[in-house]
Motif scaffolding. Structure first.
Motif, PDB file in Angstrom:
ATOM      1  N   PHE A  65       0.826  -1.214   0.000  1.00 52.70           N
ATOM      2  CA  PHE A  65       0.000   0.000   0.000  1.00 52.70           C
ATOM      3  C   PHE A  65       0.855   1.258   0.000  1.00 52.70           C
ATOM      4  CE2 PHE A  65      -2.590  -3.341   1.990  1.00 52.70           C
ATOM      5  CZ  PHE A  65      -3.591  -3.393   1.048  1.00 52.70           C
ATOM      6  N   ALA A  66       2.036   1.158  -0.575  1.00 51.14           N
ATOM      7  CA  ALA A  66       2.884   2.336  -0.729  1.00 51.14           C
ATOM      8  C   ALA A  66       2.229   3.300  -1.715  1.00 51.14           C
ATOM      9  CB  ALA A  66       4.269   1.926  -1.223  1.00 51.14           C
ATOM     10  N   THR A  67       2.669   4.539  -1.678  1.00 50.00           N
ATOM     11  CA  THR A  67       2.217   5.538  -2.649  1.00 50.00           C
ATOM     12  C   THR A  67       3.436   6.223  -3.237  1.00 50.00           C
ATOM     13  OG1 THR A  67       2.011   7.286  -0.973  1.00 50.00           O
ATOM     14  CG2 THR A  67       0.045   5.946  -1.436  1.00 50.00           C
ATOM     15  N   ALA A  68       3.257   6.774  -4.432  1.00 49.93           N
ATOM     16  CA  ALA A  68       4.350   7.471  -5.108  1.00 49.93           C
ATOM     17  C   ALA A  68       3.838   8.819  -5.613  1.00 49.93           C
ATOM     18  CB  ALA A  68       4.874   6.639  -6.268  1.00 49.93           C
ATOM     19  N   THR A  69       4.572   9.876  -5.309  1.00 48.78           N
ATOM     20  CA  THR A  69       4.206  11.204  -5.784  1.00 48.78           C
ATOM     21  C   THR A  69       5.423  11.849  -6.432  1.00 48.78           C
ATOM     22  OG1 THR A  69       4.691  12.123  -3.584  1.00 48.78           O
ATOM     23  CG2 THR A  69       2.395  11.577  -4.073  1.00 48.78           C
ATOM     24  N   PRO A  70       5.217  12.588  -7.532  1.00 44.14           N
ATOM     25  CA  PRO A  70       6.349  13.264  -8.176  1.00 44.14           C
ATOM     26  C   PRO A  70       7.037  14.217  -7.203  1.00 44.14           C
ATOM     27  CG  PRO A  70       4.405  13.301  -9.592  1.00 44.14           C
ATOM     28  CD  PRO A  70       3.946  12.821  -8.252  1.00 44.14           C
ATOM     29  N   ASP A  71       8.355  14.253  -7.290  1.00 43.18           N
ATOM     30  CA  ASP A  71       9.140  15.109  -6.406  1.00 43.18           C
ATOM     31  C   ASP A  71      10.326  15.648  -7.194  1.00 43.18           C
ATOM     32  OD1 ASP A  71      10.215  16.406  -4.232  1.00 43.18           O
ATOM     33  OD2 ASP A  71      11.075  14.590  -3.333  1.00 43.18           O
ATOM     34  N   ASP A  73      12.612  16.041 -10.066  1.00 45.28           N
ATOM     35  CA  ASP A  73      12.919  15.145 -11.184  1.00 45.28           C
ATOM     36  C   ASP A  73      12.730  13.675 -10.821  1.00 45.28           C
ATOM     37  OD1 ASP A  73      13.605  17.290 -12.806  1.00 45.28           O
ATOM     38  OD2 ASP A  73      15.719  17.239 -12.189  1.00 45.28           O
ATOM     39  N   GLY A  74      12.358  13.408  -9.566  1.00 41.95           N
ATOM     40  CA  GLY A  74      12.224  12.026  -9.131  1.00 41.95           C
ATOM     41  C   GLY A  74      10.870  11.753  -8.507  1.00 41.95           C
ATOM     42  N   TRP A  75      10.873  10.823  -7.566  1.00 43.70           N
ATOM     43  CA  TRP A  75       9.637  10.397  -6.915  1.00 43.70           C
ATOM     44  C   TRP A  75       9.852  10.308  -5.409  1.00 43.70           C
ATOM     45  CZ3 TRP A  75       5.064   9.486  -9.511  1.00 43.70           C
ATOM     46  CH2 TRP A  75       5.151   9.499 -10.908  1.00 43.70           C
ATOM     47  N   ARG A  76       8.776  10.569  -4.676  1.00 45.11           N
ATOM     48  CA  ARG A  76       8.784  10.376  -3.232  1.00 45.11           C
ATOM     49  C   ARG A  76       7.835   9.235  -2.904  1.00 45.11           C
ATOM     50  NH1 ARG A  76       7.251  14.917  -1.932  1.00 45.11           N
ATOM     51  NH2 ARG A  76       5.078  14.589  -1.304  1.00 45.11           N
ATOM     52  N   PHE A  77       8.345   8.246  -2.191  1.00 39.69           N
ATOM     53  CA  PHE A  77       7.547   7.082  -1.812  1.00 39.69           C
ATOM     54  C   PHE A  77       7.154   7.177  -0.344  1.00 39.69           C
ATOM     55  CE2 PHE A  77      10.313   5.640  -5.289  1.00 39.69           C
ATOM     56  CZ  PHE A  77       9.348   5.220  -6.191  1.00 39.69           C
ATOM     57  N   THR A  78       5.914   6.827  -0.076  1.00 38.41           N
ATOM     58  CA  THR A  78       5.391   6.821   1.284  1.00 38.41           C
ATOM     59  C   THR A  78       4.842   5.442   1.571  1.00 38.41           C
ATOM     60  OG1 THR A  78       4.782   9.161   1.065  1.00 38.41           O
ATOM     61  CG2 THR A  78       3.817   7.934   2.915  1.00 38.41           C
ATOM     62  N   CYS A  79       5.191   4.895   2.736  1.00 39.36           N
ATOM     63  CA  CYS A  79       4.795   3.532   3.078  1.00 39.36           C
ATOM     64  C   CYS A  79       4.131   3.480   4.451  1.00 39.36           C
ATOM     65  CB  CYS A  79       6.018   2.608   3.072  1.00 39.36           C
ATOM     66  SG  CYS A  79       6.840   2.506   1.462  1.00 39.36           S
TER      67      CYS A  79
END
Length: 204
Positions: A65-71, A73-79
């Motif tokens: 149930f992780a999420t990914a949001t643009p950050d 030039d990359g991505w930020r993952f939340t778990c």
């Protein structure tokens, strides 16, 4: 004189048709630091994997149930269990990427979910620990994680809990799978009974 060759040809076709079937396609949806995932992967799943690896083609999907949001030039993952879980998911992904074989990648993930020391899991399965750490920190690994996100999001029915297991594209009888995965795959397998299933029958 034509009958014998024709008969032999027919027998050959029948023999080829009875040859070993392709292994069961097993897809395992999970996330690091999830107690239920740890219990299943290091328990019932590991029991089946050790007993009958020859009939299992395993795909690991370490996302949950992780999420990914643009950050930038990359991505930020939340778990669910914080940054360490996101790191753990990436470590599983890097194991899949770098393991010397698909079997070694499964063994590596089983070892991690048994909460053994990470470097020991790497050494035991032919993985270079320094290379794994670089992979976890590499922004390019984000693309791999996004593929796992898509595999999870595209699953139908929707993934509502982890671990979740699919066998040959079906997630029916999920409770039975999680309760005794070895028994489930032995019953699902339609080829010649492997020794690991026969031993299970003997124990019962």
């Amino acid at each position: 004189m034509v009958v014998l060759p024709l008969l032999l040809s027919t027998l050959l076709v029948a023999a080829l048709g009875a040859a070993d079937r392709p292994p069961l396609d097993v897809v395992l949806y999970f996330e690091a630091l999830c107690p239920d995932c740890q219990d299943f992967i290091s328990g019932g799943f590991a029991d089946a994997w050790r007993a009958v690896p020859e009939i299992l083609n395993v795909t690991l999907v370490p996302w949950g149930f992780a999420t990914a949001t643009p950050d930038g030039d990359g991505w930020r993952f939340t778990c669910q269990h914080g940054r360490e879980e996101c790191r753990g998911n990436k470590l599983h992904a890097c194991g899949v990427r770098q393991a010397p074989s698909s079997g070694a990648s499964v063994d590596f993930s089983v070892c991690l979910e048994a909460e053994r020391p990470e470097e020991e899991c790497a050494d035991d399965n032919g993985l270079d620990w320094d290379a794994l750490e670089r992979c976890v920190d590499d922004p390019d690994t984000d693309a791999i994680m996004l593929r796992y996100r898509d595999l999870t999001d595209d699953a139908r029915p929707e993934i509502v809990e982890v671990p979740t297991v699919s066998v040959d594209g079906s997630r029916r009888h999920q409770d039975d799978m999680l309760d005794d995965f070895l028994e489930f795959v032995c019953n699902a397998w339609q080829g010649e009974t492997p020794p690991g299933c026969l031993q299970r029958v003997d124990l019962d």
